[in-house]
Design an enzyme around this catalytic site. Structure first.
Site, PDB file in Angstrom:
ATOM      1  CE  LYS A   1      22.696  -1.323  12.920  1.00 46.49           C
ATOM      2  NZ  LYS A   1      24.097  -1.213  13.241  1.00 46.49           N
TER       3      LYS A   1
ATOM      4  NE  ARG B   1      25.509   5.580  12.141  1.00 42.40           N
ATOM      5  CZ  ARG B   1      24.528   5.053  11.405  1.00 42.40           C
ATOM      6  NH1 ARG B   1      23.670   4.203  11.938  1.00 42.40           N
ATOM      7  NH2 ARG B   1      24.414   5.370  10.132  1.00 42.40           N
TER       8      ARG B   1
HETATM    9  N1  PMM Z   1      25.215   0.759  11.113  1.00 42.20           N
HETATM   10  C1  PMM Z   1      24.744   1.262   9.970  1.00 42.20           C
HETATM   11  C2  PMM Z   1      25.397   2.338   9.328  1.00 42.20           C
HETATM   12  N2  PMM Z   1      26.495   2.894   9.877  1.00 42.20           N
HETATM   13  N3  PMM Z   1      28.082   2.976  11.611  1.00 42.20           N
HETATM   14  C3  PMM Z   1      28.582   2.477  12.736  1.00 42.20           C
HETATM   15  N4  PMM Z   1      29.681   3.029  13.292  1.00 42.20           N
HETATM   16  N5  PMM Z   1      28.004   1.420  13.381  1.00 42.20           N
HETATM   17  C4  PMM Z   1      26.898   0.803  12.874  1.00 42.20           C
HETATM   18  O1  PMM Z   1      26.438  -0.187  13.487  1.00 42.20           O
HETATM   19  C5  PMM Z   1      26.338   1.302  11.666  1.00 42.20           C
HETATM   20  C6  PMM Z   1      26.978   2.409  11.048  1.00 42.20           C
HETATM   21  C7  PMM Z   1      23.520   0.658   9.354  1.00 42.20           C
HETATM   22  O2  PMM Z   1      22.364   1.302   9.807  1.00 42.20           O
HETATM   23  P1  PMM Z   1      21.607   2.467   8.973  1.00 42.20           P
HETATM   24  O3  PMM Z   1      21.508   2.003   7.548  1.00 42.20           O
HETATM   25  O4  PMM Z   1      20.296   2.617   9.586  1.00 42.20           O
HETATM   26  O5  PMM Z   1      22.373   3.738   9.091  1.00 42.20           O
END
Ligand code: PMM
Length: 298
Positions: A225, A265
Site C-alpha cells: 500500500k 492479506r
Molecule cells: N484492500 C484492497 C482490497 N481488498 N480487503 C480487505 N479486507 N482489506 C483491505 O485493506 C483491502 C481488501 C486493496 O488492495 P488490492 O487492490 O491490492 O487488493
C-alpha cells in the site's frame, strides 16, 4: 504489551495455530499493485495455487479494483471474472474468500464453494449484503470504510483516527448482528489506505491493540500500500513502485502477527509466511519463558 484477543477460531473456517496468511488473487485489469497480471481464469487459478504452494492458508479472489478513482465494474463482468476462479480453486481444495461489495457476487461465490466474504465496504455498498451473509451463516470481513475512493473520500479527515475507526467498526458490527449475522462470524479490518493517509495507517498499526476493544479477530491488509511507499521513500522522494514493497509488507506482517492479528492479506506470500512463523515462535518462547522461568539456573 497488550495484544489482540479473539485471534483464535473463526466459526466456519479452519483453525490455524498462528496468524493466517491470506494470499490475494485480483482478477482485474487495473488493481493498483498487480492489475492485469492474473486477468484470465486459468492464470488466476494457477496463481492462487502457487500462493498456496508458497504458504497461503486461504486465497482471496476479487474482480473489482478499489484503487482511488477506479470505475465500478458491472455485476455481470464481476461475476464473469470471479466465479470461475473461485470454482477452480475450490475444486483444488483451497480455502477461498471472495473480495466483493456486491451481495449477488458474494452469494454466487458462496454457492461455488467460497467460505468467507470479504467486503471492503463492511456491508455499506450493497444493502442486500447483510442478509446474504446472515442467511449463509458464513464468516464476514467488515472493513473500515468511508465510501468509494473519489473526491473528498480519498483523504479521510480524523481528529483521532484510531478511536474513530474503532467506533465506526463497532457500529458496523452492531448493524451486522442486528441483521442476523452471528457475532462469531465477524472479522474486523482497519482498512489501511481507505480514506487514510500514511500517518493514519501508521497510527492504526501502532495501536492495533485498540481493536481488541471490539473483541473480534483482526485482519490486516497492508500489502504494497501507498503508506509503505511513503515510508520507504522518505520525505519528498518518489515512492518505489507497488511491486517493490514486498519486503516492507513482510515487515508489517511480522508486526501484525506479533500483536495478535488473526490474518494478514498479502500479494507476495513467501516472505509473509516466514514472518508469521517467526512471530509465532517468538510468542511461544515468551509463553515458555513465562514470569519466573529460568530461576535457579545461575
Ligand atoms: N484492500 C484492497 C482490497 N481488498 N480487503 C480487505 N479486507 N482489506 C483491505 O485493506 C483491502 C481488501 C486493496 O488492495 P488490492 O487492490 O491490492 O487488493
Amino acid at each position: 504489551m497488550r495484544t489482540l484477543r479473539g485471534r483464535g477460531r473463526v466459526a466456519g473456517l479452519p483453525e490455524w495455530d498462528r496468524c493466517a496468511v491470506m494470499g490475494v488473487v485480483n482478477v482485474t485489469p487495473d488493481s493498483f499493485s498487480d492489475g492485469g497480471r492474473f486477468f484470465d481464469t486459468t492464470t488466476a487459478v494457477k496463481h492462487g495455487l502457487d500462493l498456496v504452494g508458497q504458504g497461503a492458508d486461504l486465497v482471496d479472489v476479487g474482480g473489482e479494483s478499489t484503487r482511488p478513482g477506479a470505475a465500478r465494474v458491472d455485476e455481470a463482468e464481476e461475476l464473469r471474472r470471479v466465479i470461475p476462479v473461485v470454482r477452480g480453486l475450490v475444486s483444488e481444495g483451497v480455502t477461498v474468500s471472495v473480495d466483493t461489495m456486491r451481495a449477488s457476487v458474494a452469494e454466487r461465490a458462496l454457492s461455488a464453494g467460497a467460505l468467507l466474504v470479504n467486503d471492503v465496504s463492511g456491508g455499506l455498498a450493497d444493502p442486500a449484503m447483510i442478509s446474504v451473509v446472515a442467511e449463509a451463516s458464513v464468516p464476514f470481513v467488515v472493513m473500515h470504510w468511508r465510501g468509494f475512493l473519489e473526491g473528498p473520500n480519498v483523504r479521510g479527515v480524523y481528529a483521532d483516527v484510531v478511536s474513530e475507526v474503532v467506533t465506526e467498526l463497532r457500529a458496523r458490527i452492531d448493524a451486522m448482528v442486528d441483521g442476523g449475522v452471528r457475532a462469531d462470524r465477524i472479522i474486523v479490518d482497519p482498512g489501511l489506505g481507505f480514506s487514510k493517509d500514511a500517518e493514519h495507517d501508521l497510527a492504526l498499526l501502532a495501536h492495533l491493540d485498540r481493536l481488541a476493544e471490539l473483541d473480534r479477530p483482526v485482519l490486516v491488509a497492508a500489502s504494497r500500500k501507498r503508506f509503505l511507499g511513503r515510508v520507504l521513500a522518505g520525505p519528498g522522494a518518489a515512492p518505489p513502485p507497488a511491486r517493490e514493497r514486498d519486503a516492507a509488507t513482510a515487515a508489517v506482517s511480522a508486526i501484525a502477527a506479533h500483536q495478535g492479528a488473526w490474518a494478514v492479506r498479502v500479494h507476495e506470500v513467501r516472505a509473509t509466511a516466514d514472518a508469521v512463523r517467526v512471530a509465532q515462535a517468538v510468542a511461544q518462547a515468551a509463553t515458555a519463558q513465562g514470569p519466573g522461568a529460568g530461576e535457579g539456573t545461575s
